[in-house]
Design a protein around this motif. Structure first.
Motif: not given
Length: 278
Positions: A48-54, A115-122, A150-157
């Motif tokens: 599921v995680s790979l599918g969402v990422f793709l 969403t996928f916690m990739i560093p660099g948003t700052i 929000t996307c990260c919240f639901f992915l973690s849920k």
């Protein structure tokens, strides 16, 4: 009657889960080795995680290839202030010529990273200040950061519980205890966490659904609580030529202001407790 029976049952299940975490939290070398050897996600959760990422990657790629031609060789995610200066110089004309397409690409990239916690948003937030100015930059940063969280919240849920309990068992237990003590004023507490650097935003995004923070509380706290930090970062982007390091963004004065705003957000809770004790 049925509700009173089910409530202790849920509490018992949660206590058993936390107890299982304690049993797994072995500080011995063999315990640490076995903990690292066991991957926390099942095959279904990994799929599921790979599918969402793709799916997200495909959408980002489709936006990327439909944008007007540019010197794509010069475009890369910035990892330092010098990278950011070069990217800003390369994108300035493009952003002026194709504003709608550029904003779409910027938003898609920011939300994907968040969403996928990739560093660099700052660096993306600093770029917003350099290219769009304070008002438009703050609006874009807060919108993208909230959408990504929000996307990260639901992915973690969906699949996050085993991963979070594997990575941060002690911090998760602490967070759950703090949330449990502040259910009546949870929005104030979540605002305090968002405004101040007390807990990393990454952990808040992932752990909130695991400890049953309601989504509307999570969303409002994120939307409002990120505004002060977004303003500081975006405003610093206006003078990106004078910025030497990301660490310069959060000096003692800036942190003091953030904690002051955070204290104001939890002031109603403190006053309520004082009245109760009186």
């Amino acid at each position: 009657m049925m509700h009173s029976v089910m409530a202790p049952t849920r509490n018992l299940i949660r206590d058993e889960e936390l107890g299982a975490l304690s049993d797994d939290d072995d500080d011995s070398p063999s315990g640490k080795r076995s903990k690292l050897d066991r991957f926390p996600l099942s095959r279904w959760e990994l799929a599921v995680s790979l599918g969402v990422f793709l799916a997200f990657s495909s959408g980002l790629f489709c936006i990327y290839i439909t944008m007007p031609a540019a010197e794509f060789g010069k475009l890369k995610l910035p990892r330092s202030i010098s990278d950011l200066r070069s990217l800003k110089d390369n994108l300035a004309n493009y952003a002026n010529e194709y504003p709608a397409q550029f904003v779409l690409g910027y938003c898609a990239t920011y939300i994907f990273m968040q969403t996928f916690m990739i560093p660099g948003t700052i660096f993306m937030s600093l770029l917003a200040g350099a290219l769009f100015g304070v008002i438009k930059g703050v609006v874009l940063v807060v919108f993208n950061a909230t959408a990504g969280a929000t996307c990260c919240f639901f992915l973690s849920k969906l699949i996050g519980r085993p991963l979070i309990t594997w990575l941060w068992p002690d911090k998760l237990r602490f967070f759950q205890a703090e949330i449990g003590k502040r259910r009546d004023k949870l929005l104030n507490y979540m605002l305090f966490l968002r405004i101040t650097p007390t807990l990393p935003n990454l952990f808040i995004n992932l752990a909130s659904p695991i400890v049953d923070v309601p989504f509307h509380v999570f969303f409002l706290a994120t939307l409002v609580g990120l505004i002060p930090a977004a303003y500081i970062t975006v405003r610093a982007g206006l003078a990106i030529g004078d910025l030497k390091s990301v660490k310069d963004l959060y000096d003692f004065k800036t942190l003091s202001v953030l904690f002051l705003i955070g204290f104001i957000s939890i002031l109603p809770t403190i006053l309520k407790r004082k009245k109760i004790y009186e």
